[in-house]
Design a protein around this motif. Structure first.
Motif, PDB file in Angstrom:
ATOM      1  N   GLU A   1      37.442  33.819  32.096  1.00  0.00           N
ATOM      2  CA  GLU A   1      36.409  32.953  32.679  1.00  0.00           C
ATOM      3  C   GLU A   1      36.661  32.652  34.149  1.00  0.00           C
ATOM      4  OE1 GLU A   1      39.709  30.324  31.361  1.00  0.00           O
ATOM      5  OE2 GLU A   1      38.632  31.999  30.449  1.00  0.00           O
ATOM      6  N   LYS A   2      37.897  32.770  34.592  1.00  0.00           N
ATOM      7  CA  LYS A   2      38.225  32.521  35.998  1.00  0.00           C
ATOM      8  C   LYS A   2      37.543  33.525  36.924  1.00  0.00           C
ATOM      9  CE  LYS A   2      41.273  29.072  35.864  1.00  0.00           C
ATOM     10  NZ  LYS A   2      41.092  27.815  36.649  1.00  0.00           N
ATOM     11  N   LEU A   3      37.209  34.693  36.405  1.00  0.00           N
ATOM     12  CA  LEU A   3      36.598  35.734  37.237  1.00  0.00           C
ATOM     13  C   LEU A   3      35.215  35.341  37.731  1.00  0.00           C
ATOM     14  CD1 LEU A   3      37.592  38.903  35.195  1.00  0.00           C
ATOM     15  CD2 LEU A   3      38.664  38.029  37.268  1.00  0.00           C
ATOM     16  N   LEU A   4      34.561  34.446  37.021  1.00  0.00           N
ATOM     17  CA  LEU A   4      33.212  34.032  37.397  1.00  0.00           C
ATOM     18  C   LEU A   4      33.194  32.726  38.180  1.00  0.00           C
ATOM     19  CD1 LEU A   4      31.328  34.898  34.078  1.00  0.00           C
ATOM     20  CD2 LEU A   4      31.556  36.278  36.159  1.00  0.00           C
ATOM     21  N   ASP A   5      34.365  32.188  38.456  1.00  0.00           N
ATOM     22  CA  ASP A   5      34.474  30.930  39.199  1.00  0.00           C
ATOM     23  C   ASP A   5      34.879  31.217  40.639  1.00  0.00           C
ATOM     24  OD1 ASP A   5      34.872  28.422  40.190  1.00  0.00           O
ATOM     25  OD2 ASP A   5      36.558  27.926  38.883  1.00  0.00           O
ATOM     26  N   PRO A   6      33.941  31.172  41.592  1.00  0.00           N
ATOM     27  CA  PRO A   6      34.273  31.496  42.983  1.00  0.00           C
ATOM     28  C   PRO A   6      35.266  30.530  43.616  1.00  0.00           C
ATOM     29  CG  PRO A   6      32.070  30.571  42.830  1.00  0.00           C
ATOM     30  CD  PRO A   6      32.521  30.821  41.427  1.00  0.00           C
ATOM     31  N   ALA A   7      35.502  29.397  42.977  1.00  0.00           N
ATOM     32  CA  ALA A   7      36.489  28.447  43.508  1.00  0.00           C
ATOM     33  C   ALA A   7      37.922  28.914  43.248  1.00  0.00           C
ATOM     34  CB  ALA A   7      36.269  27.068  42.894  1.00  0.00           C
ATOM     35  N   SER A   8      38.082  29.820  42.289  1.00  0.00           N
ATOM     36  CA  SER A   8      39.410  30.357  41.979  1.00  0.00           C
ATOM     37  C   SER A   8      39.719  31.517  42.925  1.00  0.00           C
ATOM     38  CB  SER A   8      39.462  30.861  40.531  1.00  0.00           C
ATOM     39  OG  SER A   8      39.301  29.806  39.616  1.00  0.00           O
ATOM     40  N   VAL A   9      40.862  31.454  43.571  1.00  0.00           N
ATOM     41  CA  VAL A   9      41.282  32.556  44.437  1.00  0.00           C
ATOM     42  C   VAL A   9      41.495  33.800  43.583  1.00  0.00           C
ATOM     43  CG1 VAL A   9      43.046  33.367  46.053  1.00  0.00           C
ATOM     44  CG2 VAL A   9      42.403  30.953  46.027  1.00  0.00           C
ATOM     45  N   LEU A  10      41.036  34.949  44.072  1.00  0.00           N
ATOM     46  CA  LEU A  10      41.152  36.205  43.335  1.00  0.00           C
ATOM     47  C   LEU A  10      42.312  37.012  43.903  1.00  0.00           C
ATOM     48  CD1 LEU A  10      39.784  37.856  41.096  1.00  0.00           C
ATOM     49  CD2 LEU A  10      38.345  38.902  42.854  1.00  0.00           C
ATOM     50  N   LEU A  11      43.299  37.290  43.070  1.00  0.00           N
ATOM     51  CA  LEU A  11      44.486  38.031  43.482  1.00  0.00           C
ATOM     52  C   LEU A  11      44.498  39.403  42.827  1.00  0.00           C
ATOM     53  CD1 LEU A  11      47.190  35.219  43.017  1.00  0.00           C
ATOM     54  CD2 LEU A  11      45.816  35.701  45.046  1.00  0.00           C
ATOM     55  N   PHE A  12      44.701  40.448  43.617  1.00  0.00           N
ATOM     56  CA  PHE A  12      44.846  41.802  43.096  1.00  0.00           C
ATOM     57  C   PHE A  12      46.311  42.205  43.223  1.00  0.00           C
ATOM     58  CE2 PHE A  12      40.347  41.664  43.905  1.00  0.00           C
ATOM     59  CZ  PHE A  12      39.793  42.463  42.914  1.00  0.00           C
ATOM     60  N   VAL A  13      46.915  42.616  42.116  1.00  0.00           N
ATOM     61  CA  VAL A  13      48.348  42.900  42.055  1.00  0.00           C
ATOM     62  C   VAL A  13      48.558  44.285  41.447  1.00  0.00           C
ATOM     63  CG1 VAL A  13      50.583  42.128  41.170  1.00  0.00           C
ATOM     64  CG2 VAL A  13      48.819  40.441  41.742  1.00  0.00           C
ATOM     65  N   GLU A  14      49.481  45.053  42.003  1.00  0.00           N
ATOM     66  CA  GLU A  14      49.813  46.367  41.439  1.00  0.00           C
ATOM     67  C   GLU A  14      50.609  46.200  40.150  1.00  0.00           C
ATOM     68  OE1 GLU A  14      51.181  49.758  43.672  1.00  0.00           O
ATOM     69  OE2 GLU A  14      50.662  48.766  45.556  1.00  0.00           O
ATOM     70  N   GLY A  15      50.021  46.615  39.039  1.00  0.00           N
ATOM     71  CA  GLY A  15      50.729  46.579  37.768  1.00  0.00           C
ATOM     72  C   GLY A  15      50.395  45.347  36.944  1.00  0.00           C
ATOM     73  N   VAL A  16      50.158  45.552  35.653  1.00  0.00           N
ATOM     74  CA  VAL A  16      49.787  44.458  34.763  1.00  0.00           C
ATOM     75  C   VAL A  16      50.949  43.491  34.557  1.00  0.00           C
ATOM     76  CG1 VAL A  16      49.046  43.910  32.421  1.00  0.00           C
ATOM     77  CG2 VAL A  16      48.059  45.866  33.610  1.00  0.00           C
ATOM     78  N   LYS A  17      52.148  44.027  34.386  1.00  0.00           N
ATOM     79  CA  LYS A  17      53.309  43.165  34.177  1.00  0.00           C
ATOM     80  C   LYS A  17      53.548  42.275  35.394  1.00  0.00           C
ATOM     81  CE  LYS A  17      57.216  45.288  33.222  1.00  0.00           C
ATOM     82  NZ  LYS A  17      58.214  44.833  34.209  1.00  0.00           N
ATOM     83  N   LYS A  18      53.398  42.843  36.588  1.00  0.00           N
ATOM     84  CA  LYS A  18      53.551  42.041  37.803  1.00  0.00           C
ATOM     85  C   LYS A  18      52.438  41.006  37.919  1.00  0.00           C
ATOM     86  CE  LYS A  18      55.837  45.749  40.367  1.00  0.00           C
ATOM     87  NZ  LYS A  18      55.698  46.735  41.467  1.00  0.00           N
ATOM     88  N   ALA A  19      51.235  41.392  37.499  1.00  0.00           N
ATOM     89  CA  ALA A  19      50.118  40.449  37.521  1.00  0.00           C
ATOM     90  C   ALA A  19      50.400  39.262  36.602  1.00  0.00           C
ATOM     91  CB  ALA A  19      48.829  41.150  37.109  1.00  0.00           C
ATOM     92  N   ASP A  20      50.972  39.531  35.441  1.00  0.00           N
ATOM     93  CA  ASP A  20      51.306  38.438  34.524  1.00  0.00           C
ATOM     94  C   ASP A  20      52.416  37.556  35.089  1.00  0.00           C
ATOM     95  OD1 ASP A  20      49.382  39.060  32.693  1.00  0.00           O
ATOM     96  OD2 ASP A  20      50.732  40.010  31.241  1.00  0.00           O
ATOM     97  N   ALA A  21      53.327  38.147  35.849  1.00  0.00           N
ATOM     98  CA  ALA A  21      54.380  37.354  36.496  1.00  0.00           C
ATOM     99  C   ALA A  21      53.770  36.443  37.561  1.00  0.00           C
ATOM    100  CB  ALA A  21      55.432  38.269  37.116  1.00  0.00           C
ATOM    101  N   VAL A  22      52.837  36.983  38.345  1.00  0.00           N
ATOM    102  CA  VAL A  22      52.160  36.176  39.368  1.00  0.00           C
ATOM    103  C   VAL A  22      51.360  35.056  38.706  1.00  0.00           C
ATOM    104  CG1 VAL A  22      50.353  36.204  41.142  1.00  0.00           C
ATOM    105  CG2 VAL A  22      52.084  38.011  41.090  1.00  0.00           C
TER     106      VAL A  22
END
Length: 207
Positions: free
Chosen positions: A120-141
């Protein structure tokens, strides 16, 4: 390109049902102690450790190449698209001496990944959108952001070129972008640490 969606049959769940999935202690250590992912995020995504028999069945069905069987064990990472649907499951090879570390299933296009509990965060423009290389790294972020009380949506990308999909004669931006609110939104790209020294990584993120 091949777009196996929506799912008619989930081959992974057919072979290892959700009720039978377990995560080995050494794999939990990789995720929590080495990668910095919280146990809540680990549980929410559904990381698990398949048996050798299960991996062999997936190889026999052509889901993965046979070289994956030379690993000592496997850590499976379910991938979820921005539309909230499961896309596939990738495999982290543990104890494998070759170059490949993560293996995508045969015939599946690259997909942008979002932790299933934060779609649901993807549709909330108030949430900063972060693009990260790798799913595991994304989960760490994501884990670090939650701990710091930061409002963000974290997208995992399959490498610096993973935001694109192949077409006949070229490539285009992933159709998954259609399920993300991008207008009037702060967007941050977090590449791997070799961004400054690796021309391929810079080229990938530059389009």
């Amino acid at each position: 390109f091949l777009v196996p969606e929506p799912f008619v049959s989930d081959v992974w769940e057919d072979i290892t049902p959700l009720s039978k999935r377990e995560l080995r202690d050494e794999h939990l250590q990789i995720l929590v102690d080495e990668s910095g992912i919280s146990e809540e995020i680990v549980e929410g995504r559904g990381y698990y450790s398949p048996t050798r028999t299960a991996m062999k069945r997936l190889v026999d069905k052509g889901v993965y190449d046979s070289f994956v069987m030379t690993a000592k064990s496997w850590l499976v990472i379910p991938i979820f698209r921005p539309d909230g649907q499961k896309h596939c499951e990738i495999v982290r090879l543990v104890g494998y001496t070759g170059k490949a570390k993560y293996v995508y299933p045969t015939g599946y296009r690259n997909a942008l990944d979002i932790h299933p509990e934060y779609v649901e965060k993807l549709l909330d423009p108030a949430s900063v959108l972060l693009f990260v290389e790798g799913v595991k790294k994304a989960d760490a972020v994501l884990s670090a952001a939650i701990a710091e009380g930061l409002d963000c949506a974290v997208i995992g990308v399959n490498g610096c070129w993973g935001w694109k999909v192949s077409t006949n004669g070229g490539s285009i931006a992933s159709p998954d972008f259609l399920d993300i609110s991008l207008e009037e939104r702060r967007i941050v790209v977090i590449p791997d640490s070799d961004y400054r020294t690796n021309d391929n990584v810079r080229s990938g993120w530059s389009g």
